[in-house]
Design a protein around this motif. Structure first.
Motif, PDB file in Angstrom:
ATOM      1  N   THR A 159       0.849  -1.193   0.000  1.00 28.51           N
ATOM      2  CA  THR A 159       0.000   0.000   0.000  1.00 28.51           C
ATOM      3  C   THR A 159       0.880   1.237   0.000  1.00 28.51           C
ATOM      4  O   THR A 159       1.803   1.331   0.808  1.00 28.51           O
ATOM      5  N   LEU A 160       0.614   2.161  -0.917  1.00 30.99           N
ATOM      6  CA  LEU A 160       1.397   3.389  -0.937  1.00 30.99           C
ATOM      7  C   LEU A 160       0.965   4.247   0.251  1.00 30.99           C
ATOM      8  O   LEU A 160      -0.108   4.830   0.256  1.00 30.99           O
ATOM      9  N   ALA A 161       1.806   4.278   1.272  1.00 30.34           N
ATOM     10  CA  ALA A 161       1.453   4.957   2.517  1.00 30.34           C
ATOM     11  C   ALA A 161       1.646   6.458   2.436  1.00 30.34           C
ATOM     12  O   ALA A 161       0.843   7.224   2.964  1.00 30.34           O
ATOM     13  N   GLN A 162       2.710   6.903   1.763  1.00 34.49           N
ATOM     14  CA  GLN A 162       3.013   8.338   1.757  1.00 34.49           C
ATOM     15  C   GLN A 162       3.932   8.696   0.598  1.00 34.49           C
ATOM     16  O   GLN A 162       4.885   7.975   0.301  1.00 34.49           O
ATOM     17  N   ARG A 173       5.680  10.195   9.011  1.00 32.21           N
ATOM     18  CA  ARG A 173       4.239   9.994   9.188  1.00 32.21           C
ATOM     19  C   ARG A 173       3.764  10.613  10.502  1.00 32.21           C
ATOM     20  O   ARG A 173       2.691  11.196  10.572  1.00 32.21           O
ATOM     21  N   ALA A 174       4.578  10.476  11.555  1.00 30.34           N
ATOM     22  CA  ALA A 174       4.204  11.043  12.846  1.00 30.34           C
ATOM     23  C   ALA A 174       4.167  12.566  12.786  1.00 30.34           C
ATOM     24  O   ALA A 174       3.284  13.199  13.369  1.00 30.34           O
ATOM     25  N   ASP A 217      -3.521   3.705  -2.082  1.00 30.27           N
ATOM     26  CA  ASP A 217      -3.778   2.724  -3.145  1.00 30.27           C
ATOM     27  C   ASP A 217      -2.904   1.486  -2.951  1.00 30.27           C
ATOM     28  O   ASP A 217      -1.745   1.584  -2.524  1.00 30.27           O
ATOM     29  N   ASN A 218      -3.450   0.326  -3.312  1.00 30.42           N
ATOM     30  CA  ASN A 218      -2.665  -0.905  -3.329  1.00 30.42           C
ATOM     31  C   ASN A 218      -1.932  -1.013  -4.657  1.00 30.42           C
ATOM     32  O   ASN A 218      -2.516  -0.759  -5.720  1.00 30.42           O
ATOM     33  N   ILE A 244      11.347   8.434  -2.776  1.00 35.09           N
ATOM     34  CA  ILE A 244      10.285   9.335  -3.220  1.00 35.09           C
ATOM     35  C   ILE A 244       8.930   8.934  -2.653  1.00 35.09           C
ATOM     36  O   ILE A 244       7.988   9.717  -2.694  1.00 35.09           O
ATOM     37  N   ALA A 245       8.822   7.704  -2.133  1.00 34.48           N
ATOM     38  CA  ALA A 245       7.554   7.235  -1.586  1.00 34.48           C
ATOM     39  C   ALA A 245       7.822   6.161  -0.551  1.00 34.48           C
ATOM     40  O   ALA A 245       8.889   5.538  -0.528  1.00 34.48           O
TER      41      ALA A 245
END
Length: 433
Positions: free
Chosen positions: A18-21, A133-134, A65-66, A36-37
């Motif tokens: 899963t594209l987390a960020q 993410r935090a 997105d998966n 980059i991701a």
């Protein structure tokens, strides 16, 4: 020339993530091998590096997105030029309300905003995916947080602590600002309190399960549905281990640079017991039983997103210091979200220490395809009988959950008794008894 950025191989049996960020935005310059991701797989977070240097021109997929292994998620223009850095939200708001020349000179505006933006950008690019993410989740400025990690790097705990401190200071500042006009004007404070929330107001929040949490849920339920799971219990007197730690902990830490904990004793005791009861360290594959002459123990570690089980390999041949250093390293990586897939696959037996959270007794769940898991619990003084006298001893309950399809009750009890004997008389670990 545009170059496609594809999802890299994510490890054995993992076909998608899963594209987390997104770590880079369209129009931003990227270096070769620069992340980059960030992808979330069933087990860990993985950064996707840029294959070339250039400018990110297109994000093919959205966050959440998966994406399958090999799928194109972005495109990089090797000959492109980076767009001008976008203004921050604060700068944009200021420009809307205060056009150039209205109460502030352009020179002053440039001096006050440009350096801060540059420092923030440099700082953010050094953050790990978990910390990024935090930062986004808690809305804090990473440039104003002092890192406690290696070389002063930020950890997720640093971000959470800063967010809590910021939250605590906000009501105090708001109260001071409200009180100040009344003090200056000499007005008396209002006699009636302001409106309060109606009693019984309740809130709900819906948060999509992370891919890791979904995988944990599926695997644990599969274990319950598939394995003939049973648990046997025993208790162990921790006096000898506590005495050994107290006597040698300073010398041990001085020599090896790591504290001597209880886990190394239990890892060595389980490795020793597995020699006498090899089925506990075996697994079922179809209609075959796979026995092993090595002991790769999975250590359950609580991470911010859920339980992870990195593997201490060939534990039967490791020293106490090597075991403690390996476990400590995994604990740090789990908090930072930097564990790799290889570090969490291939375990043959699991140890879970619920005692660190205060658990008195539990029935741990098997980690498939393993056939057994040992549960440790908190140590507390309890009355026991020794030489006809009732005395207080530091006792711990042990629980061994096992797959009854492979491990018989006699074997499970024997294994747990061997562990108990080794812990109550640690000399057995040295002379292989």
């Amino acid at each position: 020339m545009a170059t496609d950025v594809q999802v890299p191989a994510l490890g054995e049996s993992i076909t998608e993530g899963t594209l987390a960020q997104w770590l880079k935005k369209p129009g931003e310059a990227v270096k070769a091998d620069e992340p980059i991701a960030s992808l979330e797989t069933d087990k860990v977070s993985v950064e996707v590096p840029s294959p070339v240097a250039g400018v990110l021109t297109e994000q093919v997929v959205k966050e959440g997105d998966n994406v399958a292994v090999g799928a194109v998620i972005a495109r990089i223009d090797e000959g492109g030029t980076a767009a001008a850095a976008p203004a921050t939200e604060q700068a944009a708001a200021a420009a809307a309300t205060n056009p150039p020349g209205a109460g502030e000179t352009p020179a002053l505006k440039a001096d006050s905003t440009a350096p801060a933006a540059e420092v923030e950008e440099d700082h953010v690019t050094t953050l790990s995916p978990a910390v990024r993410r935090a930062v986004l989740e808690y809305h804090v400025d990473p440039t104003k947080i002092r890192g406690t990690g290696k070389d002063g790097r930020l950890t997720k705990d640093d971000v959470i602590a800063a967010a809590e401190a910021q939250k605590a200071s906000t009501p105090a500042k708001a109260g001071a600002q409200e009180a100040q006009p009344s003090a200056q004007s000499g007005a008396a404070p209002p006699s009636e309190p302001g409106p309060r929330p109606a009693p019984g107001d309740r809130k709900e929040e819906r948060v999509k399960m992370s891919r890791l949490r979904q995988t944990i849920a599926k695997r644990l339920k599969d274990a319950q549905n598939t394995a003939a799971m049973l648990t046997t219990f025993n208790d162990v007197d921790m006096s000898a281990v506590i005495e050994a730690r107290s006597r040698y902990k300073d010398l041990f830490e001085k020599k090896h640079g790591i504290r001597l904990g209880f886990m190394a004793f239990f890892v060595k005791a389980c490795a020793l017991a597995a020699r006498d009861v090899p089925s506990v360290n075996a697994s079922l594959e179809g209609d075959e039983i796979v026995y092993r002459d090595y002991f790769d123990v999975s250590i359950a570690v609580s991470a911010p997103k859920g339980l992870v089980v990195p593997v201490v390999r060939n534990a039967e041949a490791m020293s106490f210091a090597e075991i403690e250093k390996t476990i400590a390293g995994y604990g740090k990586k789990a908090k930072e979200g930097t564990l790799t897939i290889d570090e969490m696959t291939g375990g043959t037996f699991t140890i879970s220490n619920g005692g660190v959270f205060g658990s008195l007794l539990s029935t741990p769940i098997i980690n498939p395809p393993q056939s057994a898991v040992l549960g440790m619990h908190r140590i507390e003084e309890r009355p026991v009988v020794r030489d006809g006298q009732i005395v207080a001893r530091p006792m711990m309950y042990l629980a061994l959950s096992y797959d009854h399809r492979l491990v018989d009750g006699r074997e499970a009890v024997t294994f747990l008794v061997r562990v108990k004997e080794a812990i109550e008389d640690p000399t057995r670990l040295l002379i292989d008894l």
